[in-house]
Design an enzyme around this catalytic site. Structure first.
Site, PDB file in Angstrom:
ATOM      1  N   GLU A 147      -8.982 -10.477  -7.889  1.00 21.29           N
ATOM      2  CA  GLU A 147      -8.069  -9.350  -7.658  1.00 21.29           C
ATOM      3  C   GLU A 147      -6.851  -9.422  -8.598  1.00 21.29           C
ATOM      4  O   GLU A 147      -6.371  -8.403  -9.083  1.00 21.29           O
ATOM      5  CB  GLU A 147      -7.657  -9.310  -6.177  1.00 21.29           C
ATOM      6  CG  GLU A 147      -8.860  -8.961  -5.304  1.00 21.29           C
ATOM      7  CD  GLU A 147      -8.587  -8.967  -3.800  1.00 21.29           C
ATOM      8  OE1 GLU A 147      -7.456  -9.292  -3.384  1.00 21.29           O
ATOM      9  OE2 GLU A 147      -9.519  -8.646  -3.058  1.00 21.29           O
ATOM     10  N   ASN A 151      -2.062   0.388   6.552  1.00 20.44           N
ATOM     11  CA  ASN A 151      -1.670  -0.909   7.133  1.00 20.44           C
ATOM     12  C   ASN A 151      -0.740  -1.707   6.212  1.00 20.44           C
ATOM     13  O   ASN A 151      -0.704  -2.933   6.257  1.00 20.44           O
ATOM     14  CB  ASN A 151      -2.892  -1.712   7.602  1.00 20.44           C
ATOM     15  CG  ASN A 151      -3.765  -2.192   6.462  1.00 20.44           C
ATOM     16  OD1 ASN A 151      -3.598  -1.780   5.324  1.00 20.44           O
ATOM     17  ND2 ASN A 151      -4.696  -3.083   6.770  1.00 20.44           N
ATOM     18  N   HIS A 179      -2.047  -5.485   1.527  1.00 18.24           N
ATOM     19  CA  HIS A 179      -3.344  -6.165   1.391  1.00 18.24           C
ATOM     20  C   HIS A 179      -3.103  -7.581   0.897  1.00 18.24           C
ATOM     21  O   HIS A 179      -2.242  -7.805   0.045  1.00 18.24           O
ATOM     22  CB  HIS A 179      -4.218  -5.417   0.373  1.00 18.24           C
ATOM     23  CG  HIS A 179      -5.409  -6.206  -0.087  1.00 18.24           C
ATOM     24  ND1 HIS A 179      -6.590  -6.234   0.625  1.00 18.24           N
ATOM     25  CD2 HIS A 179      -5.586  -7.025  -1.146  1.00 18.24           C
ATOM     26  CE1 HIS A 179      -7.443  -7.040  -0.009  1.00 18.24           C
ATOM     27  NE2 HIS A 179      -6.859  -7.527  -1.084  1.00 18.24           N
ATOM     28  N   LYS A 192       0.820  -1.217   0.000  1.00 19.49           N
ATOM     29  CA  LYS A 192       0.000   0.000   0.000  1.00 19.49           C
ATOM     30  C   LYS A 192       0.862   1.278   0.000  1.00 19.49           C
ATOM     31  O   LYS A 192       2.060   1.223   0.271  1.00 19.49           O
ATOM     32  CB  LYS A 192      -0.930  -0.031   1.213  1.00 19.49           C
ATOM     33  CG  LYS A 192      -1.941  -1.177   1.163  1.00 19.49           C
ATOM     34  CD  LYS A 192      -3.015  -0.993   2.216  1.00 19.49           C
ATOM     35  CE  LYS A 192      -4.006  -2.126   2.190  1.00 19.49           C
ATOM     36  NZ  LYS A 192      -5.125  -1.886   3.133  1.00 19.49           N
ATOM     37  N   TYR A 236     -11.932  -2.125  -4.317  1.00 14.17           N
ATOM     38  CA  TYR A 236     -12.556  -2.288  -2.999  1.00 14.17           C
ATOM     39  C   TYR A 236     -14.084  -2.202  -3.068  1.00 14.17           C
ATOM     40  O   TYR A 236     -14.718  -1.838  -2.071  1.00 14.17           O
ATOM     41  CB  TYR A 236     -12.000  -1.237  -2.039  1.00 14.17           C
ATOM     42  CG  TYR A 236     -10.634  -1.591  -1.474  1.00 14.17           C
ATOM     43  CD1 TYR A 236     -10.449  -2.760  -0.733  1.00 14.17           C
ATOM     44  CD2 TYR A 236      -9.539  -0.760  -1.655  1.00 14.17           C
ATOM     45  CE1 TYR A 236      -9.215  -3.084  -0.195  1.00 14.17           C
ATOM     46  CE2 TYR A 236      -8.287  -1.079  -1.111  1.00 14.17           C
ATOM     47  CZ  TYR A 236      -8.143  -2.249  -0.385  1.00 14.17           C
ATOM     48  OH  TYR A 236      -6.925  -2.566   0.159  1.00 14.17           O
TER      49      TYR A 236
HETATM   50  P1  CMP Z   1      -7.513  -4.453   3.434  1.00 19.13           P
HETATM   51  O1  CMP Z   1      -7.151  -5.834   3.816  1.00 19.13           O
HETATM   52  O2  CMP Z   1      -6.784  -3.832   2.308  1.00 19.13           O
HETATM   53  O3  CMP Z   1      -9.088  -4.404   3.114  1.00 19.13           O
HETATM   54  C1  CMP Z   1      -9.879  -3.238   3.302  1.00 19.13           C
HETATM   55  C2  CMP Z   1      -9.161  -2.157   4.024  1.00 19.13           C
HETATM   56  O4  CMP Z   1      -9.963  -1.176   4.631  1.00 19.13           O
HETATM   57  C3  CMP Z   1      -8.397  -2.763   5.196  1.00 19.13           C
HETATM   58  O5  CMP Z   1      -7.302  -3.525   4.715  1.00 19.13           O
HETATM   59  C4  CMP Z   1      -8.046  -1.523   6.009  1.00 19.13           C
HETATM   60  O6  CMP Z   1      -6.840  -0.902   5.577  1.00 19.13           O
HETATM   61  C5  CMP Z   1      -9.200  -0.569   5.675  1.00 19.13           C
HETATM   62  N1  CMP Z   1     -10.064  -0.308   6.841  1.00 19.13           N
HETATM   63  C6  CMP Z   1     -10.259   0.875   7.411  1.00 19.13           C
HETATM   64  N2  CMP Z   1     -11.102   0.766   8.450  1.00 19.13           N
HETATM   65  C7  CMP Z   1     -11.457  -0.531   8.546  1.00 19.13           C
HETATM   66  C8  CMP Z   1     -12.301  -1.274   9.427  1.00 19.13           C
HETATM   67  N3  CMP Z   1     -12.977  -0.701  10.416  1.00 19.13           N
HETATM   68  N4  CMP Z   1     -12.418  -2.618   9.217  1.00 19.13           N
HETATM   69  C9  CMP Z   1     -11.743  -3.222   8.192  1.00 19.13           C
HETATM   70  N5  CMP Z   1     -10.941  -2.554   7.325  1.00 19.13           N
HETATM   71  C10 CMP Z   1     -10.782  -1.230   7.502  1.00 19.13           C
END
Ligand code: CMP
Length: 131
Positions: free
Chosen positions: A120, A106, A109, A3, A43
């Site tokens: 994906e 974070n 992914h 990311k 997403y």
């Molecule tokens: P990712 O695994 O990329 O999938 C969706 C992303 O939304 C997740 O990682 C997080 O970076 C982001 N996100 C932000 N807030 C939330 C939340 N409350 N629950 C889950 N994903 C979140």
């Protein structure tokens, strides 16, 4: 997908090292700055979630690295390697524990099922971009 936070913080090389060290093979990889439409499409399952707008805004804030990886039991093993979505809950030694700052930023992914890995992977790569 690595990311924007991890790319901007120059963690790309270390994360790729961790992925290869864990036994994954890289099938395809690209460095790209997502448009709003690309991030929204990727997403789309989260469209109705309250964090969707912030997620798209973050995912378009800088370039990402998208990859297709291969390994036995890849989905589960990759999720173990990257750790919990919220880095505050991620185990020691996981990619998110080492490189992530927050639930939005974070670092990485991973697909949550074989079916989504297929979807994906197809989202980023054509059949001509895979070996
Ligand atoms: P990712 O695994 O990329 O999938 C969706 C992303 O939304 C997740 O990682 C997080 O970076 C982001 N996100 C932000 N807030 C939330 C939340 N409350 N629950 C889950 N994903 C979140």
């Amino acid at each position: 997908m690595i990311k924007p936070d991890a790319v901007a913080n120059q963690h790309t090389g270390k994360i790729i090292d961790d992925i290869l060290g864990a036994g994954f093979k890289i099938i395809a990889m690209k460095y790209v700055h997502l448009s709003d439409a690309m991030a929204e499409g990727f997403y789309a399952v989260h469209r109705e979630r309250p964090f969707f707008k912030d997620l798209v805004s973050f995912m378009t804030s800088g370039p990402i690295v998208a990859a297709i990886l291969e390994k036995d039991n890849a989905v589960e093993d990759f999720r173990k390697l990257i750790g919990a979505t919220n880095p505050a809950n991620a185990e020691e030694g996981t990619i998110r524990k080492k490189y992530a700052k927050s639930i939005d930023a974070n670092a990485i992914h991973g697909s949550d099922s074989n079916e989504n890995a297929e979807i994906e992977g197809n989202y980023f790569f054509s059949q001509f971009e895979r070996f």
